[in-house]
Design an enzyme around this catalytic site. Structure first.
Site, short mmCIF file in Angstrom:
data_model
loop_
_atom_site.label_atom_id
_atom_site.label_comp_id
_atom_site.label_asym_id
_atom_site.label_seq_id
_atom_site.Cartn_x
_atom_site.Cartn_y
_atom_site.Cartn_z
N GLY A 5 0.84 -1.20 0.00
CA GLY A 5 0.00 0.00 0.00
C GLY A 5 0.87 1.24 0.00
O GLY A 5 2.07 1.18 0.24
N ASP B 165 -3.84 7.71 14.59
CA ASP B 165 -4.33 7.42 13.24
C ASP B 165 -5.19 6.15 13.24
O ASP B 165 -5.05 5.30 12.37
CB ASP B 165 -3.13 7.26 12.29
CG ASP B 165 -3.55 7.32 10.83
OD1 ASP B 165 -4.63 7.87 10.55
OD2 ASP B 165 -2.81 6.82 9.97
#
Length: 849
Positions: free
Chosen positions: A20, A151
């Site tokens: 990713g 996050d």
């Protein structure tokens, strides 16, 4: 340039495929060629900041190394139930190559929670509770280690294939490296907040430099709402008056989420817009989830989301504006938000003091007295004389004294405190502090107030409460002695109310005013340390705080003090983390772990030691910091090395001292470096065990946490001379004291010359007193300004006190010394500590016959 399949980093990590990418980093799957069967791992490639400023690049490198050390703390989680050590990927390696930063972590095969939440299915109340419990149990551990994820979103939560457990990945702190830049004022800082809209609360955008656990709690609550409604948090409406998320509604094509009132209350509190109204810890939520009831039967459908029709208070309108500010990112109005809403709920500058130890203070920084009777709370772990915190020191006269103090009968209270002091052979510092406070009240003398936050009990482990109280008393003696010197400089109302020490202590009133001390017991518990910090910052009369006694408690609470402009000066926090990440309102007069490590490494080199093994707690801020520094200094010379042993973690449940000794002996002559965590008494017990099993075979050096009376007691019980090759670092010893009068004064007051803790706490209080003296009208802001002033100089037990400000709050040229144990028959255990420059008690000038 991107990595390609087959590329090998550091002759070890062979790239398989790209996993990713985002604006900050690219992740790859890879094989670890150094592991059996080339086990898979994740390679995170972090982009350096786009800047030509060499200072930015140096800061990026420094922050990368700091963050790795911080993340390493999460590798040790054996004390979390349900094998939680596997709920966070193991951190394997870090390095720089090709101008980029690389982190290597364990690969977790599984499915992102994001995939589950986009199937169109809604989770039931029971499923959401299980999900919350899984995530919150991880966050309880993470926050307990002093970290904030920043996050959390469904893409960073993996449903692991092997057992369907939730695993938390991708901590956002490291990605901040890529966002470093130079501000308009020339400072190097992050240029944007870390997080994803919808899961990131407003204050995280406005205050990216100050991450707090409640940031993560909002994100977890938003995930729960998404699971219940199948609506992305960004698409949930908000009440136009309160800015709160609206989610418990139905429409013609959408049923009402089936949740009980008790769960709805929990979820709403998790996602409150104002963070001061939100849950402050994962532990609180887990406790409330235990009492959640079953959902009610489905009600009739409603046509629209329901909003409050009533006019709202003005502060809610301000919050609504701040939400728009947060979304737009306007920093100017954001500062207004921070200023007005940085306090916890129900924390105005109260007129009747609802805590303990103080009178009503109509003007926050005024030393003047109020005519209103004080209101005290028993059991709040704060006291200025109305409650006994050191429970093992409670003679009848002291109990009577606090009862009278609580009723504001100060003259009677003073007489009882004085009686308790005079009748006790072992002088109690809590009694002396309360006697000082009562003296001020009984004589209606104006004073300034500071607090001392230290562990004086250990409710989590009552069996070791005596040890914790002994440590607390050592610090409190230093504070009490400095306070008494101030109040002795005041005019006494009559001779029979004189304070102890009037014959031999110096008299140093603060511009004609006295000094009151409030004691706060942090109970050696991180959550309690935070609670005490919140209580203290809410007290307008408290101008500064001496505390906390360890790196662990300081790291837990320092940002609460810092964000509320209350100076905290620690006499015991030595971790380098506080040097790397300085806070405006944090100072310390103790030496740092780098000084300790350097002294001990130098000593072992002088003893011709070629290798050393470090036994410590990698989850401790001080332990991890010390290990890094010691390794650097010890291996500085050719041929010396740090050897690894299986049983290096003194905090692990399966730590085996005998196995550790056996393994070290198998490696040849190996010096043992012991760094027990003072936050965990079990690690001290294991350090003692290592010392006993080693006997006098190998050199053992250690941090100052081991240089205390229990060490002498343990050594005296053994037949062999355990102390022949035993050396500890301390910041002060009476025989090396720059202030030759202090040990004599301490012995006259306490019947002992004191130790590192006492001297350090005395000096921290002396520094506060000096900062008060330098201000015509002392204030919290003024305390910080005086301490950073180039003109600031105080003098205490350890000599001249100055700070490195504005670089950081560390002390300039902090004193340090090395001590060992020698025989001395007149001492309590027949042993005593002396500086290593004295081979015997006689050489040190001690009369031991």
């Amino acid at each position: 340039m991107c990595l390609n399949p087959g590329d090998v980093l550091r002759d070890r990590y062979q790239i398989i495929a790209e996993l990713g990418r985002g604006g900050f980093a690219i992740t790859y799957t890879a094989n670890d060629l150094h592991q059996p069967e080339n086990s898979p791992c994740v390679v995170k490639e972090i982009q350096p900041p786009e800047s030509n400023d060499p200072g930015v690049l140096r800061e990026a490198e420094s922050q990368f190394n700091r963050e790795f050390i911080t993340l390493q703390r999460l590798n040790n989680c054996d004390r979390i139930p349900n094998n939680c050590e596997r709920r966070i990927p193991h951190l394997i390696d870090r390095f720089q190559e090709r101008g980029k930063f690389y982190l290597i972590q364990e690969y977790i095969p599984g499915q992102p929670l994001r995939d589950e939440l986009t199937t169109g299915m809604r989770l039931t109340q029971e499923q959401v509770i299980v999900l919350l419990q899984e995530i919150l149990s991880i966050m309880e551990f993470v926050h307990g280690r002093g970290m904030v994820h920043r996050d959390i979103h469904p893409g960073n939560l993996i449903r692991r294939s092997c057992d369907s457990s939730i695993v938390l990945i991708d901590f956002g702190a490291v990605r901040e490296i890529s966002t470093l830049g130079v501000t308009n004022s020339g400072e190097i800082s992050t240029t944007q907040a870390i997080g994803i809209r919808g899961y990131m609360p407003a204050e995280q955008l406005l205050m990216p430099w100050s991450p707090q656990p409640y940031n993560d709690i909002y994100a977890i609550g938003a995930i729960a709402l998404q699971a219940l409604t199948n609506i992305h948090p960004n698409n949930l409406p908000r009440d136009p008056q309160t800015c709160e998320l609206l989610w418990h509604f139905s429409t013609p094509d959408r049923e009402l989420p089936q949740v009980s009132d008790s769960l709805r209350i929990v979820l709403n509190k998790m996602v409150r817009f104002a963070y001061c109204d939100r849950y402050q810890s994962a532990t609180e939520i887990l406790e409330d989830l235990r009492s959640v009831t079953a959902p009610p039967p489905p009600p009739p459908l409603l046509s629209q989301p329901q909003v409050s029709p009533e006019p709202q208070p003005k502060w809610q309108d301000i919050l609504r504006i701040c939400l728009l500010v947060a979304i737009a990112g306007f920093a100017g109005l954001g500062a207004f938000f921070i200023h007005n809403f940085s306090q916890p709920k129900n924390s105005p500058l109260i007129q009747i003091d609802a805590l303990s130890g103080g009178e009503e203070t109509p003007i926050a920084n005024s030393p003047s007295k109020s005519k209103t009777k004080a209101v005290f709370i028993q059991g709040d772990a704060l006291s200025g004389g109305e409650e006994i915190l050191i429970k093992n020191s409670s003679p009848r006269s002291k109990i009577k004294a606090v009862e009278e103090f609580a009723k504001s009968n100060y003259s009677l209270a003073f007489e009882s405190f004085k009686k308790s002091w005079n009748h006790d052979y072992i002088k109690d510092p809590e009694t002396l502090i309360y006697m000082n406070n009562t003296f001020l009240e009984a004589n209606n003398i104006p004073y300034y107030t500071i607090a001392v936050a230290l562990p004086v009990s250990n409710r989590k482990n009552p069996d070791r409460s005596v040890y914790m109280e002994d440590r607390g008393k050592e610090f409190l003696r230093g504070v009490a002695q400095a306070q008494t010197e101030v109040n002795l400089g005041l005019p006494n109302s009559s001779s029979d109310r004189d304070l102890p020490g009037r014959v031999f202590l110096p008299r140093k009133a603060i511009n004609g005013k006295g000094l009151k001390i409030i004691i706060a017991d942090d109970e050696n518990d991180g959550e309690k340390a935070k609670q005490r910090a919140i209580s203290l910052v809410d007290r307008p009369d408290i101008l500064a705080v001496v505390g906390h006694g360890s790196s662990e408690m300081t790291m837990q609470s320092v940002d609460i003090y810092n964000n509320n402009n209350l100076v905290l000066m620690s006499p015991g926090a030595a971790t380098e983390e506080l040097t790397y990440e300085p806070r405006k309102n944090f100072f310390r007069n103790i030496y740092t772990s780098s000084v300790i490590a350097k002294d001990l490494a130098k000593y072992l080199r002088e003893k011709k030691q070629k290798q050393a093994a470090i036994l410590y707690n990698p989850g401790s801020p001080f332990g991890e910091s010390f290990k890094e520094e010691f390794t650097k200094y010890f291996q500085n010379s050719r041929g010396r090395k740090i050897v690894s042993v299986r049983d290096f973690d003194l905090s692990k449940q399966d730590f085996n001292a005998a196995r550790a000794i056996e393994e070290m002996r198998a490696k040849g002559e190996t010096a043992i470096v012991l760094v027990p965590d003072p936050h965990l008494t079990v690690s001290l017990d294991r350090a003692f065990e290592i010392i006993k099993l080693n006997g006098d075979r190998n050199w053992i050096v250690g941090a100052w946490t081991l240089a205390f009376p229990q060490m002498l007691e343990e050594a005296s019980k053994q037949k062999q001379n355990l102390f022949k090759k035993l050396v500890f670092s301390v910041s002060w010893h009476s025989l090396s004291s720059p202030n030759k009068e202090f040990p004599q004064q301490a012995r006259s007051l306490w019947r002992e010359e004191g130790n590192t803790r006492m001297a350090s706490a005395y000096d921290a209080t002396r520094a506060m007193i000096k900062a008060l003296e330098m201000q015509p009208t002392p204030s919290r802001e003024g305390m910080q300004k005086m301490l950073v002033s180039p003109d600031f100089t105080a003098y205490g037990a350890t000599g001249t006190i100055k700070f490195n400000s504005p670089t950081n709050g560390d002390r300039k040229n902090p004193p340090s010394d090395l001590v060992h144990i020698v025989k001395c028959a007149k001492e309590q255990f027949g042993l005593t500590f002396v500086p290593v420059k004295y081979p015997t008690a006689a050489a040190a000038g001690l009369k031991c016959e």
